[in-house]
Design a protein around this motif. Structure first.
Motif, PDB file in Angstrom:
ATOM      1  N   ILE A  11       0.857  -1.175   0.000  1.00 46.68           N
ATOM      2  CA  ILE A  11       0.000   0.000   0.000  1.00 46.68           C
ATOM      3  C   ILE A  11       0.901   1.236   0.000  1.00 46.68           C
ATOM      4  N   GLU A  12       0.463   2.300  -0.661  1.00 52.65           N
ATOM      5  CA  GLU A  12       1.275   3.515  -0.746  1.00 52.65           C
ATOM      6  C   GLU A  12       0.591   4.664  -0.018  1.00 52.65           C
ATOM      7  N   LEU A  13       1.345   5.331   0.846  1.00 55.72           N
ATOM      8  CA  LEU A  13       0.884   6.528   1.550  1.00 55.72           C
ATOM      9  C   LEU A  13       1.858   7.640   1.202  1.00 55.72           C
ATOM     10  N   ARG A  14       1.403   8.654   0.457  1.00 53.88           N
ATOM     11  CA  ARG A  14       2.306   9.682  -0.043  1.00 53.88           C
ATOM     12  C   ARG A  14       1.693  11.065   0.094  1.00 53.88           C
ATOM     13  N   SER A  15       2.553  12.056   0.261  1.00 51.45           N
ATOM     14  CA  SER A  15       2.121  13.445   0.166  1.00 51.45           C
ATOM     15  C   SER A  15       1.919  13.794  -1.301  1.00 51.45           C
ATOM     16  N   ALA A  16       1.014  14.731  -1.567  1.00 51.60           N
ATOM     17  CA  ALA A  16       0.789  15.191  -2.941  1.00 51.60           C
ATOM     18  C   ALA A  16       2.040  15.839  -3.515  1.00 51.60           C
ATOM     19  N   ASN A  17       2.896  16.358  -2.646  1.00 51.60           N
ATOM     20  CA  ASN A  17       4.173  16.931  -3.056  1.00 51.60           C
ATOM     21  C   ASN A  17       5.268  16.231  -2.250  1.00 51.60           C
ATOM     22  N   PRO A  18       6.129  15.438  -2.910  1.00 49.98           N
ATOM     23  CA  PRO A  18       7.126  14.683  -2.147  1.00 49.98           C
ATOM     24  C   PRO A  18       8.118  15.555  -1.396  1.00 49.98           C
ATOM     25  N   LEU A  19       8.191  16.845  -1.725  1.00 48.50           N
ATOM     26  CA  LEU A  19       9.100  17.752  -1.034  1.00 48.50           C
ATOM     27  C   LEU A  19       8.468  18.424   0.179  1.00 48.50           C
ATOM     28  N   VAL A  20       7.138  18.308   0.300  1.00 45.63           N
ATOM     29  CA  VAL A  20       6.410  18.968   1.395  1.00 45.63           C
ATOM     30  C   VAL A  20       5.557  17.925   2.100  1.00 45.63           C
ATOM     31  N   GLN A  21       5.773  17.745   3.385  1.00 40.74           N
ATOM     32  CA  GLN A  21       5.070  16.696   4.120  1.00 40.74           C
ATOM     33  C   GLN A  21       3.573  16.975   4.243  1.00 40.74           C
ATOM     34  N   ALA A  22       2.796  15.903   4.161  1.00 42.05           N
ATOM     35  CA  ALA A  22       1.418  15.909   4.645  1.00 42.05           C
ATOM     36  C   ALA A  22       1.449  15.423   6.088  1.00 42.05           C
ATOM     37  N   ILE A  23       0.527  15.899   6.907  1.00 37.60           N
ATOM     38  CA  ILE A  23       0.527  15.578   8.335  1.00 37.60           C
ATOM     39  C   ILE A  23      -0.725  14.780   8.667  1.00 37.60           C
ATOM     40  N   ILE A  24      -0.529  13.627   9.296  1.00 38.74           N
ATOM     41  CA  ILE A  24      -1.643  12.828   9.798  1.00 38.74           C
ATOM     42  C   ILE A  24      -1.589  12.854  11.314  1.00 38.74           C
ATOM     43  N   ASN A  25      -2.605  13.419  11.923  1.00 37.52           N
ATOM     44  CA  ASN A  25      -2.725  13.445  13.376  1.00 37.52           C
ATOM     45  C   ASN A  25      -3.497  12.199  13.796  1.00 37.52           C
ATOM     46  N   ASN A  26      -2.749  11.127  14.099  1.00 39.97           N
ATOM     47  CA  ASN A  26      -3.345   9.838  14.435  1.00 39.97           C
ATOM     48  C   ASN A  26      -3.562   9.777  15.946  1.00 39.97           C
ATOM     49  N   THR A  27      -4.780  10.062  16.367  1.00 41.95           N
ATOM     50  CA  THR A  27      -5.042  10.330  17.781  1.00 41.95           C
ATOM     51  C   THR A  27      -5.307   9.089  18.618  1.00 41.95           C
ATOM     52  N   SER A  28      -5.485   7.909  17.993  1.00 44.62           N
ATOM     53  CA  SER A  28      -5.784   6.728  18.794  1.00 44.62           C
ATOM     54  C   SER A  28      -4.976   5.529  18.337  1.00 44.62           C
ATOM     55  N   ASN A  29      -5.453   4.809  17.313  1.00 41.20           N
ATOM     56  CA  ASN A  29      -4.823   3.556  16.913  1.00 41.20           C
ATOM     57  C   ASN A  29      -4.439   3.589  15.444  1.00 41.20           C
ATOM     58  N   ASN A  30      -3.392   2.824  15.110  1.00 46.85           N
ATOM     59  CA  ASN A  30      -3.116   2.604  13.705  1.00 46.85           C
ATOM     60  C   ASN A  30      -2.646   1.180  13.495  1.00 46.85           C
ATOM     61  N   SER A  31      -2.931   0.674  12.302  1.00 45.66           N
ATOM     62  CA  SER A  31      -2.416  -0.613  11.866  1.00 45.66           C
ATOM     63  C   SER A  31      -1.862  -0.393  10.466  1.00 45.66           C
ATOM     64  N   VAL A  32      -0.545  -0.226  10.374  1.00 48.99           N
ATOM     65  CA  VAL A  32       0.120   0.079   9.109  1.00 48.99           C
ATOM     66  C   VAL A  32       1.225  -0.949   8.889  1.00 48.99           C
ATOM     67  N   SER A  33       1.126  -1.702   7.797  1.00 46.06           N
ATOM     68  CA  SER A  33       2.142  -2.699   7.491  1.00 46.06           C
ATOM     69  C   SER A  33       2.267  -2.849   5.985  1.00 46.06           C
ATOM     70  N   ARG A  34       3.450  -3.285   5.549  1.00 53.37           N
ATOM     71  CA  ARG A  34       3.758  -3.461   4.129  1.00 53.37           C
ATOM     72  C   ARG A  34       3.273  -2.269   3.309  1.00 53.37           C
ATOM     73  N   ALA A  35       3.779  -1.115   3.696  1.00 53.90           N
ATOM     74  CA  ALA A  35       3.422   0.141   3.044  1.00 53.90           C
ATOM     75  C   ALA A  35       4.677   0.846   2.558  1.00 53.90           C
ATOM     76  N   ILE A  36       4.533   1.603   1.469  1.00 55.12           N
ATOM     77  CA  ILE A  36       5.556   2.523   0.997  1.00 55.12           C
ATOM     78  C   ILE A  36       5.109   3.915   1.434  1.00 55.12           C
ATOM     79  N   ILE A  37       5.897   4.571   2.271  1.00 53.75           N
ATOM     80  CA  ILE A  37       5.487   5.832   2.883  1.00 53.75           C
ATOM     81  C   ILE A  37       6.457   6.925   2.454  1.00 53.75           C
ATOM     82  N   GLU A  38       5.898   8.035   1.947  1.00 59.80           N
ATOM     83  CA  GLU A  38       6.729   9.132   1.454  1.00 59.80           C
ATOM     84  C   GLU A  38       6.149  10.472   1.881  1.00 59.80           C
ATOM     85  N   ALA A  39       6.972  11.273   2.538  1.00 57.87           N
ATOM     86  CA  ALA A  39       6.636  12.654   2.912  1.00 57.87           C
ATOM     87  C   ALA A  39       5.376  12.730   3.765  1.00 57.87           C
TER      88      ALA A  39
END
Length: 358
Positions: A155-183
């Motif tokens: 799974i891919e999680l990316r910012s719309a602009n790879p030079l500028v981060q997107a921010i995810i405020n994850n306030t409780s739980n997450n389950s993230v595995s086998r992901a490509i994560i950028e910015a």
């Protein structure tokens, strides 16, 4: 289509009804002088081409289901401050708006979250093998995030602009595995929250546990890139099914054991990734390598083609994405039939003549 976009004083009460809409621009309702009661209804959108839901500010909706998984796309465009219960997308989707509130969003295919800061999704469910883009320089509040890929489809999680981060405020739980994560900057920083994940750069807040990478050999003659069970193997000429669909860190090899008869083909049927790709085949095999304009080929290392490839019908756009200098491109007299893009901070050395028809 269901439309109400005037400025006259209006009242719409959907009660507990179920609306089935089949038009391209299925819902278009502004909030000017409107009293809308839709907090117990269900809206099903069936269009197989464009499925558009556009609503005004500060409205309240219950469930919205984009049902038709087609070659089209789904869009939810909302005025500021509107609230939704559960929204599900069966096709590629785009969500746009500011200060929106969702109980749950479920995406079955690729998604673009064009949401400005102060929008909140209580539960966000994303699908293996798909690509999700988040608005750069904006904060999306997500209480529960589920983004689990698989060996056959990161799974891919990316910012719309790879030079500028997107921010995810994850306030409780997450389950993230086998992901490509950028910015992506995730706040606060939950521990062990990126298992078997690939850090593609410009990230913050994640604790990465990297997967093991490999060399994937094509075996079994003609087939689709996505068919790991029948065509990808960890050793040349081995029994298919022991390797997975290559990721952008995996090398890919095509050799004398890849094809058993002349004219067999490897077909790109998904967005394809690899690190280095090397072809070393024979004139007796004369294999074909074909693509599709909808499915790019992403190469993060070097490419070495072979003159004995019979039909290099590369209709897929090709992206060279290395961050490292010294990568090489050997075309072996083959012509790229779509755009070729060199992207990233890397460097590429052409080993022979290079031709593209696009």
């Amino acid at each position: 289509d269901f439309r109400s976009n005037g400025s006259n004083v209006r009242s719409i009460n959907l009660g507990t009804s179920v609306l089935d809409l089949y038009g391209w621009y299925a819902w278009g309702v502004n909030s000017n002088n409107l009293t809308l009661i839709a907090n117990q209804s269900t809206i099903n959108i069936h269009s197989t081409v464009i499925a558009d839901f556009t609503c005004g500010a500060s409205q309240v909706y219950n469930n919205i289901n984009y049902l038709s998984a087609s070659w089209g796309s789904s869009a939810l465009n909302s005025g500021n401050g509107t609230t939704f219960n559960n929204v599900s997308f069966a096709d590629n989707c785009t969500i746009s708006g500011s200060a929106l509130q969702f109980n749950q969003v479920t995406c079955a295919k690729d998604g673009n979250f064009g949401l400005s800061s102060s929008s909140t999704i209580q539960t966000l469910l994303l699908t293996s093998g798909k690509r999700y883009t988040f608005q750069n320089a904006q904060t999306l509040n997500v209480t529960n995030l589920t983004a689990n890929g698989s060996c056959n489809g990161y799974i891919e999680l990316r910012s719309a602009n790879p030079l500028v981060q997107a921010i995810i405020n994850n306030t409780s739980n997450n389950s993230v595995s086998r992901a490509i994560i950028e910015a992506i900057n995730i706040i606060p920083n939950p521990s062990n929250n990126a298992t078997n994940c690939i850090d593609a750069g410009n990230n913050a807040g994640w604790t990465f546990t990297a997967p093991t990478f490999k060399t994937c050999y094509w075996v079994g003659g003609s087939g689709n890139w996505s068919d790991a069970a029948n065509h990808w193997e960890n050793s040349s000429g081995g029994t298919p099914g022991t390797a997975f669909v290559p990721t952008f860190m995996d090398d890919v090899g095509f050799d004398a054991n890849s094809f058993s008869a002349a004219g067999q083909a490897t077909t790109i049927d998904i967005q394809a990734y690899c690190n280095n790709m090397t072809w070393n085949v024979s004139a007796a095999q004369s294999p074909n390598f074909t693509g599709n304009t909808n499915f790019p080929l992403n190469i993060y290392g070097s490419l070495t083609l072979d003159a004995d490839i019979n039909n290099f019908n590369m209709a897929s756009p090709v992206f060279f994405r290395s961050a490292n200098l010294g990568q090489t491109i050997t075309s072996a007299g083959k012509t790229f039939n779509n755009t070729v893009t060199l992207i990233g901070a890397g460097g590429w050395i052409l080993q022979d003549n290079f031709t593209t028809s696009s």
